[in-house]
Scaffold this motif. Structure first.
Motif, PDB file in Angstrom:
ATOM      1  N   ALA A  33      46.448  44.847  54.557  1.00 47.57           N
ATOM      2  CA  ALA A  33      46.699  45.604  55.787  1.00 47.57           C
ATOM      3  C   ALA A  33      46.088  44.913  57.004  1.00 47.57           C
ATOM      4  O   ALA A  33      46.745  44.771  58.038  1.00 47.57           O
ATOM      5  N   VAL A  34      44.842  44.461  56.875  1.00 53.03           N
ATOM      6  CA  VAL A  34      44.160  43.801  57.996  1.00 53.03           C
ATOM      7  C   VAL A  34      44.884  42.512  58.378  1.00 53.03           C
ATOM      8  O   VAL A  34      45.086  42.218  59.558  1.00 53.03           O
ATOM      9  N   GLU A  35      45.291  41.731  57.369  1.00 56.15           N
ATOM     10  CA  GLU A  35      45.967  40.459  57.621  1.00 56.15           C
ATOM     11  C   GLU A  35      47.469  40.616  57.850  1.00 56.15           C
ATOM     12  O   GLU A  35      48.162  39.635  58.099  1.00 56.15           O
ATOM     13  N   GLN A  36      47.967  41.853  57.751  1.00 54.24           N
ATOM     14  CA  GLN A  36      49.387  42.165  57.922  1.00 54.24           C
ATOM     15  C   GLN A  36      50.250  41.344  56.956  1.00 54.24           C
ATOM     16  O   GLN A  36      51.220  40.706  57.339  1.00 54.24           O
ATOM     17  N   LEU A  37      49.867  41.402  55.676  1.00 55.42           N
ATOM     18  CA  LEU A  37      50.569  40.699  54.601  1.00 55.42           C
ATOM     19  C   LEU A  37      51.051  41.711  53.565  1.00 55.42           C
ATOM     20  O   LEU A  37      50.495  42.803  53.451  1.00 55.42           O
ATOM     21  N   SER A  38      52.045  41.327  52.787  1.00 55.12           N
ATOM     22  CA  SER A  38      52.407  42.129  51.623  1.00 55.12           C
ATOM     23  C   SER A  38      51.313  41.925  50.577  1.00 55.12           C
ATOM     24  O   SER A  38      50.522  40.974  50.669  1.00 55.12           O
ATOM     25  N   ARG A  39      51.266  42.794  49.579  1.00 53.72           N
ATOM     26  CA  ARG A  39      50.254  42.613  48.522  1.00 53.72           C
ATOM     27  C   ARG A  39      50.464  41.286  47.805  1.00 53.72           C
ATOM     28  O   ARG A  39      49.505  40.596  47.462  1.00 53.72           O
ATOM     29  N   GLY A  40      51.718  40.915  47.576  1.00 52.90           N
ATOM     30  CA  GLY A  40      51.997  39.640  46.913  1.00 52.90           C
ATOM     31  C   GLY A  40      51.503  38.458  47.724  1.00 52.90           C
ATOM     32  O   GLY A  40      50.891  37.531  47.187  1.00 52.90           O
ATOM     33  N   ALA A  41      51.765  38.490  49.034  1.00 54.90           N
ATOM     34  CA  ALA A  41      51.294  37.410  49.909  1.00 54.90           C
ATOM     35  C   ALA A  41      49.768  37.393  49.977  1.00 54.90           C
ATOM     36  O   ALA A  41      49.159  36.323  50.027  1.00 54.90           O
ATOM     37  N   ALA A  42      49.149  38.571  49.962  1.00 56.52           N
ATOM     38  CA  ALA A  42      47.689  38.642  49.990  1.00 56.52           C
ATOM     39  C   ALA A  42      47.108  38.031  48.716  1.00 56.52           C
ATOM     40  O   ALA A  42      46.134  37.275  48.773  1.00 56.52           O
ATOM     41  N   ILE A  43      47.708  38.332  47.571  1.00 52.72           N
ATOM     42  CA  ILE A  43      47.249  37.747  46.306  1.00 52.72           C
ATOM     43  C   ILE A  43      47.370  36.230  46.352  1.00 52.72           C
ATOM     44  O   ILE A  43      46.444  35.509  45.973  1.00 52.72           O
ATOM     45  N   CYS A  44      48.497  35.727  46.840  1.00 55.63           N
ATOM     46  CA  CYS A  44      48.704  34.274  46.927  1.00 55.63           C
ATOM     47  C   CYS A  44      47.694  33.631  47.863  1.00 55.63           C
ATOM     48  O   CYS A  44      47.164  32.550  47.569  1.00 55.63           O
ATOM     49  N   THR A  45      47.417  34.279  48.994  1.00 51.14           N
ATOM     50  CA  THR A  45      46.451  33.749  49.962  1.00 51.14           C
ATOM     51  C   THR A  45      45.059  33.659  49.346  1.00 51.14           C
ATOM     52  O   THR A  45      44.380  32.634  49.452  1.00 51.14           O
ATOM     53  N   ILE A  46      44.634  34.726  48.684  1.00 54.31           N
ATOM     54  CA  ILE A  46      43.309  34.749  48.061  1.00 54.31           C
ATOM     55  C   ILE A  46      43.229  33.714  46.940  1.00 54.31           C
ATOM     56  O   ILE A  46      42.249  32.971  46.839  1.00 54.31           O
ATOM     57  N   LEU A  47      44.254  33.656  46.107  1.00 55.99           N
ATOM     58  CA  LEU A  47      44.266  32.700  45.002  1.00 55.99           C
ATOM     59  C   LEU A  47      44.253  31.259  45.517  1.00 55.99           C
ATOM     60  O   LEU A  47      43.514  30.415  44.997  1.00 55.99           O
ATOM     61  N   ALA A  48      45.043  30.981  46.544  1.00 54.51           N
ATOM     62  CA  ALA A  48      45.079  29.630  47.104  1.00 54.51           C
ATOM     63  C   ALA A  48      43.712  29.235  47.658  1.00 54.51           C
ATOM     64  O   ALA A  48      43.250  28.104  47.445  1.00 54.51           O
ATOM     65  N   GLU A  49      43.045  30.159  48.347  1.00 57.10           N
ATOM     66  CA  GLU A  49      41.724  29.854  48.906  1.00 57.10           C
ATOM     67  C   GLU A  49      40.709  29.611  47.781  1.00 57.10           C
ATOM     68  O   GLU A  49      39.904  28.683  47.852  1.00 57.10           O
ATOM     69  N   TYR A  50      40.774  30.412  46.735  1.00 56.64           N
ATOM     70  CA  TYR A  50      39.887  30.222  45.589  1.00 56.64           C
ATOM     71  C   TYR A  50      40.105  28.850  44.950  1.00 56.64           C
ATOM     72  O   TYR A  50      39.157  28.112  44.683  1.00 56.64           O
ATOM     73  N   LEU A  51      41.363  28.503  44.726  1.00 55.93           N
ATOM     74  CA  LEU A  51      41.669  27.208  44.111  1.00 55.93           C
ATOM     75  C   LEU A  51      41.275  26.050  45.019  1.00 55.93           C
ATOM     76  O   LEU A  51      40.839  25.003  44.543  1.00 55.93           O
ATOM     77  N   ARG A  52      41.408  26.234  46.323  1.00 55.63           N
ATOM     78  CA  ARG A  52      40.995  25.202  47.273  1.00 55.63           C
ATOM     79  C   ARG A  52      39.481  25.008  47.209  1.00 55.63           C
ATOM     80  O   ARG A  52      38.980  23.880  47.193  1.00 55.63           O
TER      81      ARG A  52
END
Length: 63
Positions: A33-52
């Motif tokens: 909600a804060v980042e104005q993303l869908s839940r799927g996009a939020a999961i991808c964003t968090i996962l990508a940052e973790y993997l980075r």
């Protein structure tokens, strides 16, 4: 004489295959909600940052 093949296991639903604890789901919903993303996009964003951070990903994909 050969024995018959065992029956195929029934397909699992997404809920059975992957469970997100309630407190994690609430945090994910708030982040989305804060980042104005869908839940799927939020999961991808968090996962990508973790993997980075772990060194598995370099850079950020272009939009």
């Amino acid at each position: 004489m050969t024995e018959p093949d065992p029956p195929e296991p029934e397909a699992t639903t997404q809920e059975e295959a992957f469970h997100i604890p309630d407190e994690v789901a609430a945090a994910l919903t708030e982040f989305a909600a804060v980042e104005q993303l869908s839940r799927g996009a939020a999961i991808c964003t968090i996962l990508a940052e973790y993997l980075r951070l772990k060194g598995y990903l370099k850079g950020w994909p272009r939009s």
